[in-house]
Design a protein around this motif. Structure first.
Motif, PDB file in Angstrom:
ATOM      1  N   THR B  14      19.044 -13.315   8.941  1.00  0.00           N
ATOM      2  CA  THR B  14      17.412 -13.768   8.258  1.00  0.00           C
ATOM      3  C   THR B  14      17.241 -13.770   9.444  1.00  0.00           C
ATOM      4  O   THR B  14      15.865 -12.745   9.560  1.00  0.00           O
ATOM      5  CB  THR B  14      17.805 -15.032   8.876  1.00  0.00           C
ATOM      6  OG1 THR B  14      18.509 -16.033   7.935  1.00  0.00           O
ATOM      7  CG2 THR B  14      16.262 -15.674   8.319  1.00  0.00           C
ATOM      8  N   GLU B  15      16.876 -13.004  10.400  1.00  0.00           N
ATOM      9  CA  GLU B  15      16.843 -12.852  11.745  1.00  0.00           C
ATOM     10  C   GLU B  15      16.329 -10.629  11.488  1.00  0.00           C
ATOM     11  O   GLU B  15      15.408 -10.232  11.990  1.00  0.00           O
ATOM     12  CB  GLU B  15      17.374 -12.628  13.341  1.00  0.00           C
ATOM     13  CG  GLU B  15      17.305 -13.792  13.270  1.00  0.00           C
ATOM     14  CD  GLU B  15      16.713 -13.887  15.440  1.00  0.00           C
ATOM     15  OE1 GLU B  15      16.181 -13.733  15.402  1.00  0.00           O
ATOM     16  OE2 GLU B  15      17.838 -14.873  15.215  1.00  0.00           O
ATOM     17  N   ALA B  16      17.636 -10.133  11.033  1.00  0.00           N
ATOM     18  CA  ALA B  16      17.818  -9.351  10.918  1.00  0.00           C
ATOM     19  C   ALA B  16      16.432  -8.744   9.899  1.00  0.00           C
ATOM     20  O   ALA B  16      15.475  -7.555   9.516  1.00  0.00           O
ATOM     21  CB  ALA B  16      18.982  -8.025   9.971  1.00  0.00           C
ATOM     22  N   LEU B  17      16.872  -9.588   8.806  1.00  0.00           N
ATOM     23  CA  LEU B  17      15.917  -9.542   7.523  1.00  0.00           C
ATOM     24  C   LEU B  17      14.632  -9.555   7.532  1.00  0.00           C
ATOM     25  O   LEU B  17      13.389  -8.883   7.608  1.00  0.00           O
ATOM     26  CB  LEU B  17      15.764 -10.056   5.993  1.00  0.00           C
ATOM     27  CG  LEU B  17      14.893  -9.793   4.917  1.00  0.00           C
ATOM     28  CD1 LEU B  17      15.159  -8.760   4.613  1.00  0.00           C
ATOM     29  CD2 LEU B  17      15.133 -11.366   4.306  1.00  0.00           C
ATOM     30  N   ALA B  18      14.173 -10.098   8.815  1.00  0.00           N
ATOM     31  CA  ALA B  18      12.747 -10.214   9.309  1.00  0.00           C
ATOM     32  C   ALA B  18      12.056  -9.503  10.308  1.00  0.00           C
ATOM     33  O   ALA B  18      11.179  -9.206  10.113  1.00  0.00           O
ATOM     34  CB  ALA B  18      12.788 -11.591  10.010  1.00  0.00           C
ATOM     35  N   LYS B  19      13.534  -8.926  11.101  1.00  0.00           N
ATOM     36  CA  LYS B  19      13.034  -8.101  11.550  1.00  0.00           C
ATOM     37  C   LYS B  19      11.880  -6.657  10.794  1.00  0.00           C
ATOM     38  O   LYS B  19      11.157  -5.714  11.191  1.00  0.00           O
ATOM     39  CB  LYS B  19      13.731  -7.155  12.332  1.00  0.00           C
ATOM     40  CG  LYS B  19      13.758  -6.628  13.867  1.00  0.00           C
ATOM     41  CD  LYS B  19      14.579  -6.290  14.400  1.00  0.00           C
ATOM     42  CE  LYS B  19      14.775  -4.580  15.234  1.00  0.00           C
ATOM     43  NZ  LYS B  19      16.241  -4.046  15.808  1.00  0.00           N
ATOM     44  N   PHE B  20      12.902  -6.019   9.901  1.00  0.00           N
ATOM     45  CA  PHE B  20      12.567  -5.574   9.216  1.00  0.00           C
ATOM     46  C   PHE B  20      10.975  -5.331   8.274  1.00  0.00           C
ATOM     47  O   PHE B  20       9.923  -4.426   8.485  1.00  0.00           O
ATOM     48  CB  PHE B  20      13.659  -4.938   8.001  1.00  0.00           C
ATOM     49  CG  PHE B  20      15.117  -3.812   8.663  1.00  0.00           C
ATOM     50  CD1 PHE B  20      14.371  -2.875   9.179  1.00  0.00           C
ATOM     51  CD2 PHE B  20      16.111  -4.783   8.078  1.00  0.00           C
ATOM     52  CE1 PHE B  20      15.356  -1.941   9.772  1.00  0.00           C
ATOM     53  CE2 PHE B  20      17.249  -4.175   9.064  1.00  0.00           C
ATOM     54  CZ  PHE B  20      16.968  -2.713   9.742  1.00  0.00           C
ATOM     55  N   ALA B  21      10.758  -6.715   7.889  1.00  0.00           N
ATOM     56  CA  ALA B  21       9.645  -7.291   7.332  1.00  0.00           C
ATOM     57  C   ALA B  21       8.379  -7.157   8.222  1.00  0.00           C
ATOM     58  O   ALA B  21       7.641  -6.359   7.304  1.00  0.00           O
ATOM     59  CB  ALA B  21       9.760  -8.468   6.852  1.00  0.00           C
ATOM     60  N   LYS B  22       9.115  -7.666   9.172  1.00  0.00           N
ATOM     61  CA  LYS B  22       8.120  -7.476  10.601  1.00  0.00           C
ATOM     62  C   LYS B  22       7.302  -5.880  10.644  1.00  0.00           C
ATOM     63  O   LYS B  22       5.893  -5.067  10.997  1.00  0.00           O
ATOM     64  CB  LYS B  22       8.503  -7.908  11.597  1.00  0.00           C
ATOM     65  CG  LYS B  22       6.793  -7.734  12.538  1.00  0.00           C
ATOM     66  CD  LYS B  22       7.749  -9.067  14.157  1.00  0.00           C
ATOM     67  CE  LYS B  22       6.410  -9.503  14.972  1.00  0.00           C
ATOM     68  NZ  LYS B  22       7.448 -10.105  15.639  1.00  0.00           N
ATOM     69  N   ALA B  23       8.224  -4.987  10.724  1.00  0.00           N
ATOM     70  CA  ALA B  23       7.775  -3.392  10.522  1.00  0.00           C
ATOM     71  C   ALA B  23       7.390  -3.052   9.155  1.00  0.00           C
ATOM     72  O   ALA B  23       6.143  -2.620   9.314  1.00  0.00           O
ATOM     73  CB  ALA B  23       8.988  -2.947  10.537  1.00  0.00           C
ATOM     74  N   LEU B  24       7.319  -3.331   8.414  1.00  0.00           N
ATOM     75  CA  LEU B  24       6.689  -3.357   6.978  1.00  0.00           C
ATOM     76  C   LEU B  24       5.271  -4.060   6.923  1.00  0.00           C
ATOM     77  O   LEU B  24       4.567  -3.971   6.174  1.00  0.00           O
ATOM     78  CB  LEU B  24       7.578  -3.311   5.888  1.00  0.00           C
ATOM     79  CG  LEU B  24       8.749  -2.591   5.579  1.00  0.00           C
ATOM     80  CD1 LEU B  24       9.618  -3.120   4.847  1.00  0.00           C
ATOM     81  CD2 LEU B  24       8.529  -1.568   5.786  1.00  0.00           C
ATOM     82  N   ALA B  25       5.135  -5.248   7.787  1.00  0.00           N
ATOM     83  CA  ALA B  25       4.017  -5.729   7.630  1.00  0.00           C
ATOM     84  C   ALA B  25       2.316  -5.284   7.948  1.00  0.00           C
ATOM     85  O   ALA B  25       1.679  -5.855   8.539  1.00  0.00           O
ATOM     86  CB  ALA B  25       4.423  -7.165   8.440  1.00  0.00           C
ATOM     87  N   HIS B  26       2.446  -4.244   7.413  1.00  0.00           N
ATOM     88  CA  HIS B  26       1.036  -3.607   8.281  1.00  0.00           C
ATOM     89  C   HIS B  26       0.917  -2.082   6.644  1.00  0.00           C
ATOM     90  O   HIS B  26       1.940  -1.691   7.011  1.00  0.00           O
ATOM     91  CB  HIS B  26       0.828  -3.239   9.071  1.00  0.00           C
ATOM     92  CG  HIS B  26      -0.141  -2.144  10.325  1.00  0.00           C
ATOM     93  ND1 HIS B  26      -1.271  -2.135   9.485  1.00  0.00           N
ATOM     94  CD2 HIS B  26      -0.998  -3.635  10.245  1.00  0.00           C
ATOM     95  CE1 HIS B  26      -2.493  -1.364  10.539  1.00  0.00           C
ATOM     96  NE2 HIS B  26      -2.622  -2.958  10.492  1.00  0.00           N
TER      97      HIS B  26
END
Lengths: 101, 101
Positions: B14-26
């Motif tokens: 869950t945290e790994a996915l959120a971290k990648f998503a955060k990187a893509l969040a712009h």
DNA sequence: ATCTCTTATCGTAAAGATACGATTGATTTT
DNA sequence: AAAATCAATCGTATCTTTACGATAAGAGAT
């Protein structure tokens, strides 16, 4: 945030993908979606029991997921039943798929 | 941010996915990655020409992508060549794939 | 009409994200 | 050795996000 004067023009899907990614950019929201996937649906209260977070905080995360279009709520008085929004879910899915080749 | 006292325990990915998503969040970071995919590699300067953003801003976005592990830099003096980090890219890809079923 | 249950919203505080210009640091060229 | 080139980092301002408690809003039950 100090914004640049000119508004940047991104390609069609770039902003849509970034918006979905932003919705997924917090572990709690990932976990909420996983929960909704496994349960198919659930009430706000169920989530408040699952996470050690204030009710208002959970509600705020649900709002963001709703704004991103990934979930939808249905009034089952006095509760609200939340489900995945399959249409937008599929859109997000294919956006990520295409992005990663 | 006023943090809750107890640290929430999320499932493995869950945290790994959120971290990648955060990187893509712009959108800019999405666009940078798209550019790297199409070009296979490029220099910081190329990106500064493509986006109407200050050099420092582009550099900051690159740093975040690097911290998330999605890209890597190689010194080709006096420039720095950035490429997709294929290993982590594949990890991110499968995390998103699994997430969306 | 009042009380209860459930959830959203408001107000607020602290931390993070995003942008900029200016400076620094490392390497190559002159 | 000095100058030029390129990218990272620093310092800073502003907006956004995340969290909380408290309050409001809606529907059903008493």
């Amino acid at each position: 945030m100090k914004r640049t004067l000119e508004t940047i023009e991104y390609k069609e899907n770039t902003e849509a993908l970034a918006k979905f990614a932003k919705a997924l950019a917090h572990p709690t929201r990932i976990a909420i979606l996983k929960h909704l996937e496994s349960q198919s649906c659930c009430f706000t209260g169920d989530l408040v029991d699952v996470f050690p977070l204030a009710q208002s905080t959970v509600s705020q995360h649900l709002k963001e997921l709703k704004n991103a279009g990934l979930i939808q709520g249905e009034l089952k008085s006095p509760k609200i039943k939340y489900c995945i929004n399959q249409e937008n879910w599929n859109i997000a899915k294919s956006l990520f798929q295409n992005f990663f080749d």
